[in-house]
Design a protein around this motif. Structure first.
Motif, PDB file in Angstrom:
ATOM      1  N   GLY A 248       0.827  -1.206   0.000  1.00  0.00           N
ATOM      2  CA  GLY A 248       0.000   0.000   0.000  1.00  0.00           C
ATOM      3  C   GLY A 248       0.861   1.256   0.000  1.00  0.00           C
ATOM      4  N   GLU A 249       1.958   1.204   0.733  1.00  0.00           N
ATOM      5  CA  GLU A 249       2.867   2.359   0.843  1.00  0.00           C
ATOM      6  C   GLU A 249       3.508   2.658  -0.519  1.00  0.00           C
ATOM      7  N   MET A 250       3.853   1.606  -1.244  1.00  0.00           N
ATOM      8  CA  MET A 250       4.438   1.845  -2.572  1.00  0.00           C
ATOM      9  C   MET A 250       3.396   2.452  -3.509  1.00  0.00           C
ATOM     10  N   LEU A 251       2.139   2.017  -3.363  1.00  0.00           N
ATOM     11  CA  LEU A 251       1.095   2.543  -4.248  1.00  0.00           C
ATOM     12  C   LEU A 251       0.827   4.020  -3.971  1.00  0.00           C
ATOM     13  N   VAL A 252       0.638   4.351  -2.690  1.00  0.00           N
ATOM     14  CA  VAL A 252       0.244   5.733  -2.391  1.00  0.00           C
ATOM     15  C   VAL A 252       1.433   6.626  -2.059  1.00  0.00           C
ATOM     16  N   LEU A 302     -11.329  -0.343   2.074  1.00  0.00           N
ATOM     17  CA  LEU A 302     -10.113  -0.616   1.305  1.00  0.00           C
ATOM     18  C   LEU A 302     -10.366  -0.523  -0.207  1.00  0.00           C
ATOM     19  N   SER A 303     -11.447  -1.157  -0.670  1.00  0.00           N
ATOM     20  CA  SER A 303     -11.718  -1.170  -2.117  1.00  0.00           C
ATOM     21  C   SER A 303     -11.866   0.245  -2.643  1.00  0.00           C
ATOM     22  N   GLN A 304     -12.549   1.042  -1.853  1.00  0.00           N
ATOM     23  CA  GLN A 304     -12.795   2.411  -2.311  1.00  0.00           C
ATOM     24  C   GLN A 304     -11.502   3.232  -2.285  1.00  0.00           C
ATOM     25  N   ARG A 305     -10.753   3.088  -1.215  1.00  0.00           N
ATOM     26  CA  ARG A 305      -9.528   3.884  -1.093  1.00  0.00           C
ATOM     27  C   ARG A 305      -8.496   3.556  -2.164  1.00  0.00           C
ATOM     28  N   PHE A 306      -8.459   2.294  -2.560  1.00  0.00           N
ATOM     29  CA  PHE A 306      -7.420   1.884  -3.509  1.00  0.00           C
ATOM     30  C   PHE A 306      -7.961   1.641  -4.911  1.00  0.00           C
ATOM     31  N   ARG A 307      -9.206   2.069  -5.162  1.00  0.00           N
ATOM     32  CA  ARG A 307      -9.817   1.743  -6.446  1.00  0.00           C
ATOM     33  C   ARG A 307      -9.009   2.297  -7.619  1.00  0.00           C
ATOM     34  N   ASP A 308      -8.331   3.403  -7.413  1.00  0.00           N
ATOM     35  CA  ASP A 308      -7.573   4.010  -8.507  1.00  0.00           C
ATOM     36  C   ASP A 308      -6.381   3.169  -8.954  1.00  0.00           C
ATOM     37  N   TYR A 309      -6.015   2.195  -8.158  1.00  0.00           N
ATOM     38  CA  TYR A 309      -4.848   1.384  -8.509  1.00  0.00           C
ATOM     39  C   TYR A 309      -5.233   0.093  -9.213  1.00  0.00           C
TER      40      TYR A 309
END
Ligand code: ATP
Length: 557
Positions: A248-252, A302-309
């Protein structure tokens, strides 16, 4: 390298047979050189043991890192945590695990104080970056193939450790070293230990634990819910949670679960992953730390927060951040996750770009540079856009899109220029670092502190009651926090920037320990946190003594 067969299938080998089976080729470890065999080139970082320096071998010309082992309390002898790290690193041999190549000794000058002991250094190959430093470098932007490449290497390294019954117990971005050939290696085995449970099997998650260990491990931001609720019979799944946090840290581009206390850490985990139920975390109610928990029911965002990835990233993240440690994905299965076989495919290490060195101490450089740069024009490619406020660098999801994939400025499908943030404005906390226990070296997994138990960093505050909280903190002594602004008045998971964390942390902890001077908060978790603090401290002291004795037995057998 193979694991010795035991009589009972899945039973743990003795530490001795384990060591015999793990012998490295003789020529891979030099032994004991003198410090004068190395030319010291400069400081790279400050670990809990002491400083890490870059150096060059005078014999081979190779660049190395020298990790100085400081004896905080000389009468205690060589720190057991350092012994553990050396012992394990000497046994391990994998391309994604940092190798110990040599030990170097520095003898005190003859004329100096006779009581002075020699200083020992661990010698490892020099790595150009640690992941945390790299994510802090404003000129570095991770692409999706790059993230996949690092993730694969991390999982390969962890698969090797777990197959060989090693628990790392301090998985975090700062402990992942990367070189300019694109190779990632797992480092820092100061908390690692031999695992006596079954090794992970395909499709079977982390399985069930077989014996108790201390639950007081793992830097808080990367600590799984079962440890926060004091499960002692834990498994390799604790490291997989850390992998989820690092992913998650690498993504955001910044830590995704930056809790300010153990209670707050659970609170933000539940917000992301949902509250525990008998379905998603069977048996959670009977964990010692769950007795008084009454979390407000939530399904998790989680799904919503990371949907852009993308759906692949969300799916893998969900598997890694499962509340139920028994069904949390293991490294074998994670390596086969469709995320890695879906376009864009993972880059190969040699295809990755090289970057300027990024270590713990380089953050100061990045922060200075950030402070020196003028603000970008509003609305420009990297400009701050129309929402140029104190929270402008944060997306509505609660995460800054700092080093997001696809060019890094903002993730796929971001909502537009307001998501774009100038690199120097993307503030980020320094990597979590555990505070030292007040009483020095802990064979049960704690590391020794600096300066005879003097609290290190802002997090600990010192004193026994702090030893449970592996508190993320800045180094209070270092000038690197000077460019940080004061903390916002209220804690909010959605604003995860950390300014002057050390002071905030300590204040929070001090407050939460002194229940007589506090009014009750609206959060049941925080109330629980406060009310149970003293009982927990007492229990922990007792448990820790018991664990320490048990661990000592294991390691000295
Ligand atoms: N082989 C290496 N090459 C380059 N840099 C290194 C190397 N080993 C360590 N470092 C740097 O030194 C820092 C501290 O090292 P390490 O994590 O091993 O020490 P530690 O005492 O366990 O630290 P901490 O308490 O922060 O976990 C790392 O984050 C990294 O920046």
């Amino acid at each position: 390298m193979s694991i010795p067969e035991s009589k009972e299938p899945g039973s743990a080998p003795s530490p001795r047979s384990f060591a015999i089976a793990h012998q490295r080729p003789r020529n891979s470890f030099v032994g004991c050189s003198r410090i004068t065999d190395y030319e010291v080139l400069g400081k790279l970082g400050e670990g809990t043991f002491g400083e890490v320096h870059r150096a060059k071998s005078k014999k081979t010309g190779a660049l190395v890192a020298l990790k100085k082992i400081i004896m905080h309390n000389e009468k205690d002898g060589f720190p057991i945590t350092a012994l553990r790290e050396i012992k394990l690193l000497k046994l391990l041999s994998h391309k994604n695990v940092l190798s110990l190549e040599d030990m170097a000794v520095e003898h005190p000058a003859r004329s100096s104080d006779k009581r002075k002991k020699p200083i020992m250094y661990m010698v490892t190959p020099y790595m150009d970056h640690d992941l945390s430093g790299l994510l802090d470098n404003p000129s570095v932007h991770f692409t999706e193939p790059q993230i996949k490449c690092y993730m694969l290497q991390l999982l390969e390294g962890l698969k090797y450790l777990h197959e060989n019954r090693i628990l790392h117990r301090d998985m975090k971005a700062a402990n992942l070293l990367i070189n300019n050939k694109g190779i990632l290696q797992i480092a820092d085995f100061g908390l690692a230990r031999h695992y006596e449970g079954e090794v992970p099997k395909p499709g079977r998650g982390g399985g069930e634990g077989r014996r108790d260990y201390t639950s007081l491990v793992v830097t808080r931001w990367y600590r799984p819910p079962e440890l926060l609720m004091h499960l002692k019979r834990y498994t390799t799944a604790i490291d997989m949670w850390g992998v989820g946090c690092v992913f998650g840290e690498m993504l955001v581009g910044k830590p995704i679960l930056a809790g300010e206390s153990d209670g707050h850490q659970l609170e933000i985990i539940f917000e992301l992953c949902g509250t525990p139920t008998d379905e998603n975390m069977p048996g959670w109610r009977s964990l010692p730390g769950a007795e008084a928990l009454q979390p407000r029911p939530r399904i998790g965002n989680l799904s919503q927060r990371f949907r852009d990835y993308g759906p692949g990233a969300v799916s893998l993240l969900k598997e890694l951040l499962k509340l139920d440690w028994r069904s949390r994905i293991n490294a074998i299965d994670a390596l086969k996750h469709p995320y890695f076989s879906t376009a864009p495919l993972p880059a190969r290490p040699h295809e990755l770009p090289s970057f300027e060195e990024s270590h713990e101490l380089d953050r100061r450089k990045f922060h200075d540079r950030r402070a020196a740069l003028p603000p970008a024009p509003k609305g420009g490619t990297v400009g701050r856009g129309p929402h140029d406020g104190p929270n402008a660098s944060f997306s509505g999801d609660g995460f800054a899109n700092r080093n997001g994939v696809n060019g890094g400025r903002y993730p796929r499908n971001s909502r537009g220029p307001e998501d774009r943030v100038p690199a120097w404005h993307r503030d980020r906390g320094l990597p979590p670092r555990p505070p030292p226990p007040a009483d020095g070296d802990h064979p049960d997994g704690y590391r020794d502190g600096r300066g005879g138990g003097r609290p290190r960093g802002g997090g600990g505050g010192g004193g026994r009651q702090d030893v449970d909280t592996y508190i993320p903190s800045y180094d209070r002594d270092g000038p690197r926090r000077d460019d940080r602004r004061p903390p916002p008045p209220r804690r909010d998971d959605r604003d995860v920037r950390r300014h002057d964390w050390g002071d905030r942390r300590r204040d929070y902890d001090d407050r939460s320990r002194n229940s007589r001077t506090r009014s009750r908060s609206r959060s049941p978790i925080r109330d629980w946190d406060r009310d149970r603090e003293r009982d927990r401290d007492r229990d922990r002291d007792r448990d820790r003594d018991r664990d320490r004795d048990r661990d000592r037995d294991t390691y000295r057998r």
